[in-house]
Design a protein around this motif. Sequence first.
Motif, PDB file in Angstrom:
ATOM      1  N   UNK A 321       0.852  -1.201   0.000  1.00 40.86           N
ATOM      2  CA  UNK A 321       0.000   0.000   0.000  1.00 40.86           C
ATOM      3  C   UNK A 321       0.885   1.247   0.000  1.00 40.86           C
ATOM      4  N   UNK A 322       0.569   2.218  -0.888  1.00 42.65           N
ATOM      5  CA  UNK A 322       1.354   3.455  -0.864  1.00 42.65           C
ATOM      6  C   UNK A 322       1.212   4.132   0.503  1.00 42.65           C
ATOM      7  N   UNK A 323       2.111   5.040   0.830  1.00 40.83           N
ATOM      8  CA  UNK A 323       1.931   5.721   2.116  1.00 40.83           C
ATOM      9  C   UNK A 323       1.618   7.203   1.971  1.00 40.83           C
ATOM     10  N   UNK A 353      -5.280  -4.073  17.549  1.00 37.79           N
ATOM     11  CA  UNK A 353      -4.544  -4.261  16.294  1.00 37.79           C
ATOM     12  C   UNK A 353      -5.141  -3.411  15.174  1.00 37.79           C
ATOM     13  N   UNK A 354      -4.269  -2.686  14.500  1.00 36.56           N
ATOM     14  CA  UNK A 354      -4.703  -1.878  13.349  1.00 36.56           C
ATOM     15  C   UNK A 354      -4.296  -2.587  12.077  1.00 36.56           C
ATOM     16  N   UNK A 355      -5.233  -2.693  11.156  1.00 30.45           N
ATOM     17  CA  UNK A 355      -4.863  -3.257   9.865  1.00 30.45           C
ATOM     18  C   UNK A 355      -5.210  -2.238   8.789  1.00 30.45           C
ATOM     19  N   UNK A 356      -4.246  -1.972   7.931  1.00 27.87           N
ATOM     20  CA  UNK A 356      -4.473  -0.952   6.901  1.00 27.87           C
ATOM     21  C   UNK A 356      -4.211  -1.566   5.532  1.00 27.87           C
ATOM     22  N   UNK A 357      -5.263  -1.616   4.749  1.00 32.37           N
ATOM     23  CA  UNK A 357      -5.136  -2.167   3.406  1.00 32.37           C
ATOM     24  C   UNK A 357      -5.776  -1.173   2.439  1.00 32.37           C
ATOM     25  N   UNK A 358      -5.732  -1.471   1.179  1.00 33.96           N
ATOM     26  CA  UNK A 358      -6.354  -0.544   0.231  1.00 33.96           C
ATOM     27  C   UNK A 358      -6.480  -1.176  -1.136  1.00 33.96           C
ATOM     28  N   UNK A 359      -7.456  -0.680  -1.885  1.00 37.06           N
ATOM     29  CA  UNK A 359      -7.617  -1.148  -3.265  1.00 37.06           C
ATOM     30  C   UNK A 359      -7.438   0.062  -4.164  1.00 37.06           C
ATOM     31  N   UNK A 360      -6.435   0.001  -5.010  1.00 34.71           N
ATOM     32  CA  UNK A 360      -6.120   1.140  -5.867  1.00 34.71           C
ATOM     33  C   UNK A 360      -6.976   1.176  -7.121  1.00 34.71           C
ATOM     34  N   UNK A 361      -7.190   2.378  -7.620  1.00 32.53           N
ATOM     35  CA  UNK A 361      -7.863   2.548  -8.898  1.00 32.53           C
ATOM     36  C   UNK A 361      -6.890   3.335  -9.781  1.00 32.53           C
ATOM     37  N   UNK A 362      -6.070   2.620 -10.579  1.00 34.03           N
ATOM     38  CA  UNK A 362      -5.018   3.304 -11.337  1.00 34.03           C
ATOM     39  C   UNK A 362      -5.573   4.346 -12.302  1.00 34.03           C
TER      40      UNK A 362
END
Length: 753
Positions: A321-323, A353-362
């Motif tokens: 995941x970008x930051x 617990x923190x979970x950080x994910x993401x789905x990109x839309x290029x």
Amino acid sequence: MNLAEKLMEERRARLAAERLLELKQAELSAANRKLGRHALALTRQIGATQAEVAKTRDENKKVKLDLSTANEKVEKAEQRLWDSLGAIEDGFAFFDSDGKLISANDAYLNLFDGLEEVTPGVSYVRLLQILTDEGLVNTADQDPDLWRAQMNERWLSPNPEPIVVRMWDDRYLRLLDQRGKSGDMVSMALDITTTVQYEEELQTARERAEAANRAKSAFLANMSHEIRTPMNGVVGMAELLCDTGLSEEQRLYAQTIKNSGEALLVIINDVLDYSKIEAQKLILHPEPFNLERCVHEVLMLLQPTAKDKGLTLLLDYDLFLPNTFVGDPGRIRQVLTNLVGNAVKFTNTGHVALQITGIGDPDEGTCSVHITIEDTGIGIPEEKVQHIFGEFNQVEDERNRQFEGTGLGLAISKRLLELMGGEIWVESEEGKGSCFGFRIELPVVADSDTSIPPMPPGLHRVMVVDQPSVMRDILNKQLAMLGLEVTLIDDGASALATLSGDIDLVVCDEHLADQEGADFCQQLRSGSWSNTPVLMLSSDPVAVADPRNQSITNGMLLKPIQRQELFNRLATLHDDPVQASPPEPLPGAAPPAAPAQTGPAATENVTPLPCGRRKMRVLAAEDNRTNQLVFRKMVKDLNIDLQFAMNGIEAVEAYKSFQPDLIFMDISMPLMDGKEATQKIRELEYGTETYVPVVALTAHAMTGDSDGILAAGLDHYLTKPLRKALIHERIHAYLPAEAAPLMDDHAAQSGAA
Ligand code: ADP
């Protein structure tokens, strides 16, 4: 012929004639009989026909009677209908398929002010013309031609939409037109004047109420702001008072003042934010920001409380995941602080617990960032799950009595996320824990680095020594994603027993199941595998900065581990085996502090100490005298050179003359604010290879007040009221290598090591 013959012949002829006569008579009587029978049948048939005719005549008579009765009824019904239509106040009319008026009630006709032309046969188009020509309709600013054209277009459509027209006398009519199958049109003109007036009154009342509410919220926001400043003084002074020689009773009183003041500030901040949202004064300030750093800052802020409660704070930031995103970091931090703060508050054992994910839309250049905060706390009863997002809503009074809070945090978080176009949800099981999640769509900064750096040659196999835990699982996953082969070992003794030359790196926790991590590292150093690099994890910033720990490891990593920090540690592992380098700056401290001393005038302010080293120079830009006093008292034991600036201009001047190693910068100051002053300092530094860390001091970091702080070149920020421990932590983190050790407890311990 003789007579006899003649007589014979005559007799024969007579006999023949008699026979013929008999024959004819027989035929005649047969014909007579037949005729008689036929006449009889005919007579019967005539009788039947006559009966039928009579019956039909009766029936006809009945039908005629029925018909006239029905007609009467129809006429009566029609009359009644028209009487009714005439009696209602709403207009009613029929038009044929050519748009010609068939009939209309008085109410309809009255709309046309009794004009004689308005009779059956007049066309709808003409009626529109009359309405505008005679000024019967109020088309307001609209051109009458245009109005008629629109009305006609609507009329011709298969299903005309209802429309409201305003008449000259301020009556409002809702026109309803319904086309029948044959093309006829039924038109109604409903008088909705009272409804419209009522709506207008309602709207005015609502606007007034909203204005009053906004004024109230604005007043509350101002009041909260005004209360906050003196409260900061109260809390700061109470903290200092606690550090003086007090009796048990006095300490209790001072501690109570401090705790109560802090609790009050939390409430004031919540009320301030909520009032701002209510007053529609809350504006988002999007800017590029580092999400991972933002998350870390929140975790660092809550780490001490979590540590006190024995909770583990865990972070799993998706490696891919970008930051760097564009968003309002202050507001995102505020939501995170609230959710993680709640998780810590409502959990007594276990982890958060923190979970950080993401789905990109290029295509869009955005990313749908998904953050979950899971705890092993008290959970929320099912029926209360939705309730908690409301204002001042908390789960049952009895349960909450033991927990502080305004019940505004989640309501504010929800409103903030909605403002950002995101959403929030929660899943919870009473007694087991809760998982709050939120999603926001954020633009990704183009140069945001998502690539995973290559691992240094020779680093393939890693041994992770820690008891089974979520933290160990996360680390295992992250190391595996970096392409490393991971061996998990539960305790120090087993690690030392299994360690072989195959292992390229050992990562251990500061507290192992059978011994302290430091003891384990010592044994490792003195054993056969003394050259195997070892990294130690700790959630205590002081332990991370402790030179003793640094000297027995190849690096200390602060938990929760920041991705970049992990990459850097692994990448530079072989650069400097077992070293005692200065601690890595804490999150937010981008470039190292050391170069600040390489500036041209760096030696001018040197205050030599007996040990030959100068004191660390700290500049604090703060316009409030009480806060200055609080600050001075908080750092008095540290043996540093402290200088104050009253505003941004003085701060820039002091930067030039005093050459500070570290600057604490109040953000709101007269003449020049902290952000502008920092920008000026960064401009002065440009091209000089010097870099002075600047820590912002904000009145309320969670609000929009903090917007642009990091973008303005500040490295970190602290929230008021000032906390001695956090100020000390910053000073420790940025202590230059050539400066004298700090003289507080930590430094004393470090010095003894
Ligand atoms: P506050 O925490 O100030 O009371 P919030 O709006 O943040 O207000 O939360 C509202 C209520 O929701 C809390 O009082 C608590 O009852 C419940 N709550 C929030 N987070 C959690 C959590 N992680 N675990 C259990 N209950 C929670």
